[in-house]
Design a protein around this motif. Sequence first.
Motif, mmCIF file in Angstrom:
data_model
loop_
_atom_site.group_PDB
_atom_site.id
_atom_site.type_symbol
_atom_site.label_atom_id
_atom_site.label_comp_id
_atom_site.label_asym_id
_atom_site.label_seq_id
_atom_site.Cartn_x
_atom_site.Cartn_y
_atom_site.Cartn_z
ATOM 1 N N CYS A 81 2.295 -4.976 -3.364
ATOM 2 C CA CYS A 81 0.944 -4.677 -2.867
ATOM 3 C C CYS A 81 0.022 -5.881 -3.028
ATOM 4 C CB CYS A 81 0.363 -3.472 -3.594
ATOM 5 S SG CYS A 81 1.077 -1.891 -3.077
ATOM 6 N N ARG A 95 6.779 -4.867 1.552
ATOM 7 C CA ARG A 95 6.203 -3.751 0.794
ATOM 8 C C ARG A 95 6.693 -2.420 1.340
ATOM 9 N NH1 ARG A 95 2.417 -0.383 1.916
ATOM 10 N NH2 ARG A 95 1.581 -1.605 3.617
ATOM 11 N N CYS A 112 -0.841 1.555 -2.141
ATOM 12 C CA CYS A 112 -1.400 0.301 -2.672
ATOM 13 C C CYS A 112 -2.814 0.506 -3.187
ATOM 14 C CB CYS A 112 -1.366 -0.791 -1.619
ATOM 15 S SG CYS A 112 0.246 -1.522 -1.371
#
Length: 118
Positions: A81, A95, A112
């Motif tokens: 993140c 991610r 995130c």
Amino acid sequence: MRRFIYTILLVLTPTLLSAGNYKSILMANDLRKEQRYAEALEIIVPLAQKSHLEAQLILAEMYFSAEGLQKNNNRALYWACKASVTDDHRANKFRIKLALRAISNDYQPPQCSEILQN
């Protein structure tokens, strides 16, 4: 002439610094291949803490894969993140892949926004 040299140095300094970081990342990846994780972490962690994108992605992968660290999906996603905050395409893709690989019946990755507010 002196002013010209200072200008050139000022312009080249970020390039020279990033070249040093690039070499450090290559060295850390070589150490990872040799399973010398403690030495790789000595290089990667300081760079990741200084917001170096590649180092953050490597550190996330090392947490996820338990390379020299205890496996920790939350820490892996934290670093992924942090990297994706740059809005770099590779970081965002990494991610998402990491979150998908981490999903299980008993683990749902946090967003995130939840991770980074701490």
